[in-house]
Design an enzyme around this catalytic site. Sequence first.
Site, PDB file in Angstrom:
ATOM      1  N   CYS A  73       0.862  -1.181   0.000  1.00 33.91           N
ATOM      2  CA  CYS A  73       0.000   0.000   0.000  1.00 33.91           C
ATOM      3  C   CYS A  73       0.895   1.226   0.000  1.00 33.91           C
ATOM      4  O   CYS A  73       1.709   1.403   0.915  1.00 33.91           O
ATOM      5  CB  CYS A  73      -0.888  -0.009   1.242  1.00 33.91           C
ATOM      6  SG  CYS A  73      -1.861   1.500   1.480  1.00 33.91           S
ATOM      7  N   CYS A 183      -0.626   3.747  -6.585  1.00 34.45           N
ATOM      8  CA  CYS A 183      -1.495   3.054  -5.629  1.00 34.45           C
ATOM      9  C   CYS A 183      -1.648   1.636  -6.139  1.00 34.45           C
ATOM     10  O   CYS A 183      -1.894   1.431  -7.338  1.00 34.45           O
ATOM     11  CB  CYS A 183      -2.857   3.739  -5.531  1.00 34.45           C
ATOM     12  SG  CYS A 183      -4.086   2.826  -4.546  1.00 34.45           S
TER      13      CYS A 183
END
EC number: 5.1.1.3
Length: 268
Positions: A73, A183
């Site tokens: 992440c 992302c």
Amino acid sequence: MFGPILIFDSGIGGLSIFDEIRKVLPDQDCCYLFDNARLPYGELEESVLIKGCVELICEQALKIDASLVVVACNSASTLVLPGLRERLSIPIVGVVPAIKPAAKLSIARHIGLLATPGTIKRSYTRELIEQFADGCKVELFGSSELVMLAEAKLAGESVDLIKLRAQLEPIRQSKLDTLVLGCTHFPIIASEMQQILGNGVKLLDSGVAIAQRVVFLLNEFSLDKVVDNRTKNLTAIYTTAEISAGLTTRLAEKGFTKIVSRSSANLG
């Protein structure tokens, strides 16, 4: 085979990293822990994000005796790695936006970074750009909506191309030629993004580089955790009370044989 790898994300975006790891380590045990109760991370206060992530990751890493942790992440990687390295003695791998390869690849010397609002505003991101994209025009685009579109796709829903086009319109107007997907959710909808942006825009993510780093670190540091286990163990753990039937199906299709809520997981 090494002891299990713990892969962590706020939602299903880290599965894009999981897929790359499975390509190079097809028989490796993995535990995929996703904190979907607090999704999306890009909008959380930094102190809240750090405390929750460190507690969750350390708890699960110790339960499964992990050989290595991947923080799959970008939003979390910019903040939680120091805290994890203080508490865990195993290798910790974070995700870094592919600014350096994008700067090398861009013919127009005009690149973009598409990430969550949290990643966009962090000083770490600015430092990456200053260090690796000198001489390039770099534009920053923040979106949490794309995270939810990726979540919906993996749950079996069709991608809303109208919403996607609206999110990508500023990028289309910018005329850049290289876009960093900052992302881990975004590679899941990369084909739809490419359809809208056109082949004149190259899309880059960090998945392959992360998988290569994992292989290196396992071989370099985890030899004491080699285990003899002929049955692959792929476990997915979520932090909400339940997940959709569609997402459960997709996880099973990826090979996960145990898909449970953290509240009911018995993995100790």
